[in-house]
Design a protein around this motif. Structure first.
Motif, mmCIF file in Angstrom:
data_model
loop_
_atom_site.group_PDB
_atom_site.id
_atom_site.type_symbol
_atom_site.label_atom_id
_atom_site.label_comp_id
_atom_site.label_asym_id
_atom_site.label_seq_id
_atom_site.Cartn_x
_atom_site.Cartn_y
_atom_site.Cartn_z
ATOM 1 N N ASN A 1 1.053 -0.845 -0.428
ATOM 2 C CA ASN A 1 -0.493 0.077 0.085
ATOM 3 C C ASN A 1 1.258 1.391 -0.061
ATOM 4 O OD1 ASN A 1 -2.873 -1.832 0.114
ATOM 5 N ND2 ASN A 1 -2.281 -1.650 2.294
ATOM 6 N N TRP B 1 -2.862 9.346 4.328
ATOM 7 C CA TRP B 1 -3.272 8.813 3.319
ATOM 8 C C TRP B 1 -2.885 7.242 2.984
ATOM 9 C CZ3 TRP B 1 -3.319 6.214 -1.636
ATOM 10 C CH2 TRP B 1 -4.521 6.283 -2.185
ATOM 11 N N SER C 1 -3.249 3.383 0.848
ATOM 12 C CA SER C 1 -4.238 3.084 -0.899
ATOM 13 C C SER C 1 -5.212 1.900 -0.977
ATOM 14 C CB SER C 1 -2.841 2.969 -1.846
ATOM 15 O OG SER C 1 -2.467 2.009 -1.506
ATOM 16 N N LYS D 1 -8.336 4.564 1.054
ATOM 17 C CA LYS D 1 -8.867 5.674 0.455
ATOM 18 C C LYS D 1 -9.056 7.089 1.354
ATOM 19 C CE LYS D 1 -8.245 2.902 -4.177
ATOM 20 N NZ LYS D 1 -7.875 2.143 -3.235
ATOM 21 N N ASN D 2 -8.570 6.733 2.396
ATOM 22 C CA ASN D 2 -8.795 8.576 2.628
ATOM 23 C C ASN D 2 -8.053 9.042 3.687
ATOM 24 O OD1 ASN D 2 -10.095 6.279 4.838
ATOM 25 N ND2 ASN D 2 -9.864 7.621 6.459
#
Length: 500
Positions: free
Chosen positions: A163, A182, A184, A187-188
């Motif tokens: 990630n 952040w 991946s 995704k926030n």
């Protein structure tokens, strides 16, 4: 009474009978009292006759009379003494004299109080302006909102699961330091406190308002890493002590949930290094097996740009007096600093870190650190005072045939004196080129003039918004081998910064 006679008052007592008048005249002659010259009330160059026969010197009517010992003026003498003079001081009736004195005292006291208040206000204003580089917390604004003049710091890493992780550090209005991360996989943006005024025994008085910030990640392996953050303590005589914290001390880092402030521990680099108050900070942590194996911190001091490095616990932190040696241009005062590292080895084994800054000659300048050997370079662009610099690598300094993205750099500058937006200076192969056109896709960044970049080729800058200020993320879309694409950036979105 005529105003010209105000300084010489005489008795206005009238004697009703003629006999009394003659008696007074005879008594006066008998006493040989001097005759009063009536012209003295109109011509001030005549001496005034006072009791005892001693004359006064000529008097300037524009100046106040000197204060004299109170006495009675006598204009006539005789057995009866019927024309006893009114009591006066300095030729002025006693009551009127003391009224004038009291009035003068009130005026003088008023002037003194006014001047004193003005001096105190001036000193207070001066004190406030001198401390503007380290503002007090403004209670009229939202303390947990993003500070409009915050510095930014960023880093990235790829975790053991593959990630991608992007980290951004910033300051809030109340001086707190926070980090948004952040991942991946989810995704926030996840927001975590670093200095919140409640944990780590760190209050907001341990943070300079408007401090420089730096961030790096040190990888032990794919699953264990440290995060290092650096900032400045409040100014002291134009200098700021550098403070440092480390997250988790190698126990592993997960950005998928909030990282507790209590897990940030003191770094051995804390409180050992002194920067100029306006210095930028940049740092590096080991990022891969072929990367430089140390941790580095760079800052500006009166002697130039200094560096401190850390290899392991047994060797500890070691610092250099200055990385500016003969043949390398000295940095301009309060220069922006940007760091870009190269993730592979050269033929001769050097792994390079590259520091970009503004020199005293106004040149955009580069210092290359290969195994501790610093050399300088001029990328071919001159920049003005206060120019912001951000940089990242677009390739490797490796000559192996299986490497397609050969050594390259993107250096982005925002020069407030030129007001020409974001400018690009790039390195490809073996040549520096100063592009002539503005990087228009980053035009929103130029108003506030704050920008940083990380090795993942992500750029973060401050952008004005309806709610105040946002941190906006951009991604480079260029092809390292095609210079026509070097100005291609796309806006990803706004970094989440809501503090809990």
């Amino acid at each position: 009474m005529n105003s010209s006679m105000d300084r010489y008052e005489y008795s206005t007592l009238e004697v009703d009978t003629e006999a009394q008048n003659r008696h007074l005249e005879e008594s006066a002659r008998a006493a040989q009292a001097p005759e009063v010259n009536q012209n003295a009330t109109e011509h001030y160059n005549y001496p005034e006759v006072v009791a005892g026969g001693a004359p006064k010197a000529g008097i300037d009517p524009t100046l106040p009379e000197p204060i004299q010992t109170p006495e009675k003026e006598v204009f006539g003498a005789g057995a009866a003494g019927a024309a006893a003079a009114s009591p006066t001081i300095c030729g002025i009736k006693r009551k009127f004299f003391w009224a004038l004195v009291i009035g003068a005292v009130v005026i003088v006291v008023g002037i003194v109080v006014g001047v004193t208040a003005g001096v105190v206000t001036s000193r207070k204003s001066s004190s406030n302006s001198s401390s503007s580089s380290d503002d007090s917390t403004d209670t009229t604004v939202n303390g947990t909102a993003l500070y409009a003049n915050t510095s930014l710091a960023t880093a990235n890493f790829t975790d053991g699961l593959g990630n991608e992780n992007y980290l951004v550090v910033y300051q809030l209005n109340n001086k707190a330091i926070y980090m948004s991360a952040w991942n991946s996989s989810n995704k926030n943006w996840v927001v975590s406190p670093i200095v919140d005024g409640k944990t780590n025994n760190l209050g907001f008085d341990s943070v300079r308002k408007g401090t420089a910030l730096s961030l790096d990640v040190f990888a032990y392996n794919d699953s264990a890493r440290d995060i290092h953050v650096y900032w400045q303590l409040p100014d002291s005589g134009g200098l700021s002590t550098i403070k440092a914290l480390t997250y988790n001390a190698g126990k592993g880092v997960s950005t998928q949930s909030t990282m507790p402030a209590a897990n940030w521990v003191d770094s051995a680099a804390a409180n050992n290094y002194i920067s100029t108050a306006g210095s930028s900070l940049v740092s590096y942590g080991k990022a891969c097996d072929l990367c430089n194996q140390y941790t580095y911190l760079y800052w500006q001091a009166s002697g130039g740009i200094k560096a401190a490095s850390y290899q392991n616990d047994s060797s500890g932190w070691d610092s250099d007096n200055s990385v500016i040696s003969a043949g390398i241009s000295a940095p301009a005062e309060n220069s922006s600093l940007a760091q870009a590292y190269v993730a592979a080895a050269t033929v001769d084994g050097h792994r390079s870190m590259n520091i970009f800054y503004r020199a005293t000659t106004s040149a955009l300048s580069q210092i290359v650190n290969g195994d501790g050997m610093y050399v300088g370079a001029y990328p071919g662009r001159d920049i003005g005072a206060g120019t912001t610099i951000a940089a990242f690598s677009t390739g490797f300094n490796e000559t192996s045939s299986n490497i397609t993205d050969h050594l390259g750099f993107q250096v982005l500058t925002m020069d407030p004196t030129a007001d020409d937006g974001v400018q690009l200076t790039y390195y490809k192969g073996s040549t520096w080129t100063a592009a002539t056109n503005e990087v228009s896709s980053l035009s929103d960044c130029k108003e506030l003039g704050t920008m940083v970049a990380n090795h993942a080729r992500r750029v973060y800058c401050l952008v004005s918004s309806g709610s105040g200020v946002d941190i906006v993320e951009y991604a480079w879309q260029g092809d390292p081998n095609d210079t026509s694409t070097y100005s291609n950036y796309t806006k990803i979105g706004t970094v989440g910064i809501t503090a809990s």
